[in-house]
Design a protein around this motif. Structure first.
Motif, short mmCIF file in Angstrom:
data_model
loop_
_atom_site.label_atom_id
_atom_site.label_comp_id
_atom_site.label_asym_id
_atom_site.label_seq_id
_atom_site.Cartn_x
_atom_site.Cartn_y
_atom_site.Cartn_z
N LEU A 1 -1.40 -3.71 -6.15
CA LEU A 1 -0.84 -2.72 -5.24
C LEU A 1 -1.89 -1.63 -4.97
O LEU A 1 -2.56 -1.16 -5.89
N HIS A 2 -2.04 -1.24 -3.71
CA HIS A 2 -2.94 -0.13 -3.37
C HIS A 2 -2.14 1.17 -3.42
O HIS A 2 -1.13 1.30 -2.73
N VAL A 3 -2.61 2.11 -4.23
CA VAL A 3 -1.93 3.41 -4.32
C VAL A 3 -2.99 4.52 -4.27
O VAL A 3 -3.96 4.47 -5.03
N ALA A 4 -2.81 5.49 -3.39
CA ALA A 4 -3.70 6.65 -3.34
C ALA A 4 -2.85 7.91 -3.28
O ALA A 4 -1.86 7.96 -2.56
N LYS B 1 1.38 1.16 -10.59
CA LYS B 1 1.04 -0.26 -10.72
C LYS B 1 1.62 -0.84 -12.01
O LYS B 1 2.10 -1.97 -12.02
N GLU C 1 3.11 0.52 3.22
CA GLU C 1 3.03 -0.71 4.01
C GLU C 1 3.66 -1.85 3.24
O GLU C 1 3.40 -2.03 2.04
N ILE D 1 -3.94 9.43 8.64
CA ILE D 1 -2.58 9.68 8.15
C ILE D 1 -2.61 11.07 7.53
O ILE D 1 -3.35 11.31 6.56
N ASP E 1 -11.34 6.44 -0.95
CA ASP E 1 -10.18 5.68 -1.37
C ASP E 1 -10.65 4.62 -2.37
O ASP E 1 -11.70 4.01 -2.18
N LEU E 2 -9.88 4.41 -3.43
CA LEU E 2 -10.34 3.48 -4.47
C LEU E 2 -10.07 2.02 -4.11
O LEU E 2 -10.58 1.11 -4.75
N ASP E 3 -9.26 1.80 -3.06
CA ASP E 3 -8.91 0.42 -2.68
C ASP E 3 -9.56 -0.01 -1.37
O ASP E 3 -9.68 -1.19 -1.10
N HIS F 1 -10.17 10.46 1.59
CA HIS F 1 -9.16 11.51 1.55
C HIS F 1 -9.86 12.86 1.60
O HIS F 1 -10.95 13.01 1.04
N LYS G 1 0.84 -1.20 0.00
CA LYS G 1 0.00 0.00 0.00
C LYS G 1 0.87 1.25 0.00
O LYS G 1 1.90 1.30 0.69
N ILE H 1 0.29 5.57 0.30
CA ILE H 1 -0.55 6.78 0.38
C ILE H 1 0.41 7.95 0.29
O ILE H 1 1.28 8.12 1.14
#
Lengths: 351, 351
Positions: A237-240, A229, A259, B154, B311-313, B319, A152, A154
């Motif tokens: 993979l979680h990405v924001a 990704k 993470e 966060i 959040d998209l995941d 957010h 993850k 963020i």
């Protein structure tokens, strides 16, 4: 390097903020080229540019301009790439495109050499250079992903105006001077030149880079999320991302929470890993106030990493601060580096 | 309001960035005071200040200065509070302290009236005003916590220099002018006045606010993490912060990721909730480029919230972007608001 057995290189968008840096970077590197052709829109055609002591005249970019070109470095906006990159590829050039036009095309490799250099081998005429904010993040995180697994990300960005081109740099300068002299200034460029509204950037923070998608994210944010990704070859993979423009001329910074898969990894282990990582310079000594800052990174090719620390609530969570020159590693240097990969891996051969 | 049956109020640190705003805020509000006493260090004592048309002379703050004071608003640095706040309390004044000296003291309520106003009732002579970055975050998140439960925060901050006082404001102005004129400037104040090294803030980002703890976090980051748990009465809440100083005079911004307990909540539900929330102004219309920015918040008391998106995941993740004037809600206004709570709840009674 003027190499008579070398390659013929075209730079499209030679007068732009990134195009200028590409030409400078080609000069500084020992890149084996025979001929450099500078191309641009009709508007800038005819301008003269001094390149390593020689005066080159910029020509208007047309489909025929790419006859005989080995590698074409595009940095003239998405619509120019959409129109001319396929024409260049059709004529046998390998295009390295700096715009977002082809990045998510499954037939186009999206390459950061420190992460996925081998992907250049699968090109079908066009290779995409990722978004500047994406590049510095994946360079810093790839060593972590390889060793500990990555679940993850963020990220909140602190982005410089030069990412929006020379007009945005000029706007920051003129506007800052006006405000500090107590004079009015009418913003015309930021956050998005073609947008309906323009906002003050001097002494301000604008939480918009590029246009908005219907889901509330900006294109810039979605670029970071999707490109990461693709480059890391991990669709799970979680990405924001939250992307913010700031009154900084050059140098993007990123506050990154990530993470990992592994348990019980220490912040020191992450620091050791990044100290040896390709393209990374570790600047992490809080006791001596050592950490990366955009003002220190300008003109440098590296990705600077610091403030690495463990999350106090999550044993697999970490925070770090990543800074890089968005015109260098974020654009010009990564583009030239892809061209070097093409030569080094034998994908393009000198005559 | 000059109220003959009203309270006697002291402002300690009357010449500072926050002290000046406290005096202005007291003037603007309908606060029932009979007498205003301005106190400061020996250095500033004797200066004259115009308060609502009357000229007041600043006196040196000493233990005896607090005889007969009902409420003392402290904003003169931690060491002054450490020394004089207990003296003021001993003499019957209720201290509202703007420094970090007593914030984590279990005997001292830490209050943001929109969140935990009732906590003022348990004071033992001192009430603490939280850190500026903490205040705007908890005002925006408390309605979410109350309705949906809050598990994790966060946050990455974008903080203005005025949080570091008048000297930092002056440094940003002088340094910006010097750099734009191509002249040298030697930083002397930021990031930490008493620190060994000082760095350029103009056109830069400094990932350090306050000093570093051994765990790699700054005190500013730990303040946000610990104070949030105390104000929300939830020691299990996960909070992680990265605090960054930017070339902005006034107005802190925060990129906040948060996770709630409830499932299937939409971004629109969060927006509806915050539209009605006390102290919050919702500015969230991406299609029309409406979102909060520090340049728009200066001089205003509210906490401005926008860019709310899911959040998209993670179905429980969101957010948002939160902006507020760090001298107003982040300091002066929250302090005066606590004083108003003391009156409104009958904790302090007019004579």
């Amino acid at each position: 390097m003027n190499d008579q057995n070398g390659l013929t290189i075209a730079v499209v968008g030679a007068t732009g903020a990134v195009g200028q840096q590409i030409i400078e970077t080609l000069m500084k590197r020992d890149f084996p080229y025979k001929k450099l052709v500078l191309l641009s829109s009709a508007r800038s055609a005819g301008k003269k540019v001094n390149v390593g002591g020689n005066e080159l005249i910029i020509q208007e970019a047309r489909p025929e301009s790419f006859d005989g070109i080995d590698i074409a470095l595009f940095s003239a906006g998405g619509s120019v790439s959409m129109e001319l990159a396929p024409e260049a590829a059709k004529r046998g050039a390998i295009v390295i495109d700096n715009t977002s036009a082809f990045r998510m095309d499954p037939d186009v490799p999206l390459v950061v050499p420190e992460v996925n250099e081998e992907d250049v081998r699968s090109h079908k005429g066009i290779i995409a250079n990722p978004n500047c904010s994406t590049i510095q993040m994946v360079v810093a995180l790839e060593p972590v992903r390889k060793k500990y697994g990555l679940k993850k990300i963020i990220v909140s960005t602190y982005q410089a105006v030069s990412g929006a081109g020379n007009a945005a740099i000029e706007e920051l300068e003129l506007e800052t001077r006006a405000l500090i002299d107590g004079k009015p200034y009418e913003p015309k460029v930021l956050p998005v030149k073609t947008g309906e509204k323009h906002y003050q950037i001097a002494f301000n923070a604008i939480p918009q880079i590029d246009k908005f998608e219907d889901n509330g994210y900006t294109f810039e944010e979605l670029k970071m999320m999707n490109e990461t990704k693709k480059i890391m070859h991990d669709s799970n993979l979680h990405v924001a991302a939250t992307c913010v423009r700031l009154p900084i001329e050059t140098g993007h910074s990123e506050s990154i929470y990530f993470e990992i898969e592994s348990d019980d990894v220490t912040a020191d282990s992450i620091k050791e890993l990044l100290k040896e990582a390709p393209g990374v310079v570790l600047q992490d000594d809080p006791a001596n106030q050592v950490y990366p800052m955009p003002a220190d990174c300008v003109g440098k090719k590296d990705v600077f990493v610091g403030r690495i620390r463990k999350d106090l609530d999550n044993n697999k969570g970490f925070h770090m601060w990543v800074v890089s020159d968005n015109l260098q590693k974020g654009a010009a240097w990564n583009t030239v580096q892809i061209a070097e990969s093409l030569v080094n891996l034998g994908v393009v051969k000198k005559k």
